[in-house]
Enzyme design. Structure first.
Site, short mmCIF file in Angstrom:
data_model
loop_
_atom_site.label_atom_id
_atom_site.label_comp_id
_atom_site.label_asym_id
_atom_site.label_seq_id
_atom_site.Cartn_x
_atom_site.Cartn_y
_atom_site.Cartn_z
CG HIS A 70 4.95 3.70 -0.98
ND1 HIS A 70 6.06 2.86 -0.51
CD2 HIS A 70 4.43 3.06 -2.00
CE1 HIS A 70 6.46 2.16 -1.49
NE2 HIS A 70 5.33 1.77 -2.28
CG ASP A 122 6.65 4.27 2.51
OD1 ASP A 122 5.63 3.64 2.44
OD2 ASP A 122 7.40 4.15 1.58
CG PHE A 151 3.10 -5.37 -6.30
CD1 PHE A 151 2.82 -6.18 -7.44
CD2 PHE A 151 2.31 -5.62 -5.19
CE1 PHE A 151 1.86 -7.17 -7.35
CE2 PHE A 151 1.37 -6.62 -5.01
CZ PHE A 151 1.18 -7.34 -6.18
CB SER A 175 7.61 0.49 -4.44
OG SER A 175 6.83 -0.20 -3.57
CG MET A 176 8.36 -5.12 -7.27
SD MET A 176 6.94 -6.23 -7.90
CE MET A 176 6.65 -5.36 -9.47
#
Length: 236
Positions: free
Chosen positions: A207, A177, A10, A78-79
């Protein structure tokens, strides 16, 4: 031919997974695809973009690979990890790799440490050298609240199908993260329906796990997993 689809996160871009994509391209003759989701890229234009458009973009790239390749792997960051999981429950892919997948988001304890580091760099006149500040300041400014709501819809949708994922799955999470807490990785490990699951926690990684100091060891382990010669270990 084998194919591998890598899906970024994202407000992100292919940059987030490019080191792994480059590694796979260098070590194989696979067809490697890294699409840019609608409204994403280095210049964000997210206003008016709906969550299903992100899914459809990744879905079309996956269909193209399935048409061209005998075997296809899915990698999501992630997303993008949530989108990859959603697609893995619906399409005949062989393996799934989830990197910093955001089933939960915002690790407040680590985020406070990162903010403290940003403040210290600011006081010492080194703010322009702080990569975390430079990367996320622009994103925060450029992300509409409506887009955050669309992101949350992706989270809800993906969680609803985790039990349907029955292919070998590799989960990697950075221990430092500040965006996605470690409990997200444990949650995915527990809820994914596959009987073959590996969880790797990366010491010192934030992250952007594909850009961490231990990236080559991580990539080696992912590559072994994708080739069914996995040398990893389950932590649960």
């Amino acid at each position: 031919m084998k194919g591998c689809l890598l899906i970024h996160g994202f407000t992100g871009s292919p940059f987030e997974v490019q080191p792994l994509a480059d590694y796979l391209a260098e070590h194989t003759e696979w067809k490697v695809a890294v699409p840019t989701l609608p409204g994403h890229g280095e210049e964000l234009e997210l206003k008016g973009i709906l969550h299903h458009e992100w899914i459809e973009c990744a879905e079309e790239a996956l269909k193209d690979l399935l048409d061209e390749c005998e075997e296809v792997y899915l990698v999501g960051f992630s997303m993008g990890g949530l989108i990859a999981g959603y697609l893995a429950a619906r399409y005949p892919v062989s393996r799934l790799v989830l990197l910093s997948a955001a089933a939960y988001y915002i690790n407040f304890e680590q985020l406070l440490k990162d903010i403290k580091e940003i403040i210290n760099d600011s006081l010492n006149g080194k703010l322009k050298e702080n990569e975390l500040f430079n990367r996320y300041r622009k994103k925060i400014i450029s992300t509409p609240i409506s887009s955050t709501r669309e992101f949350k819809k992706i989270v809800k949708l993906s969680k609803s199908v985790l039990g349907e994922i029955d292919i070998p799955t590799f989960i990697a999470q950075g221990e430092e993260d500040g965006i996605v807490p470690i409990k997200s990785a444990y949650y995915l490990y527990d809820k994914i329906g596959s009987s073959r699951k590996i969880l790797r926690l990366e010491p010192g990684a934030k992250h952007l796990i594909c850009h961490c100091d231990g990236q080559m060891e991580l990539f080696d382990e992912i590559f072994c997993f994708l080739k069914e010669k996995n040398k990893g270990r389950s932590l649960r």
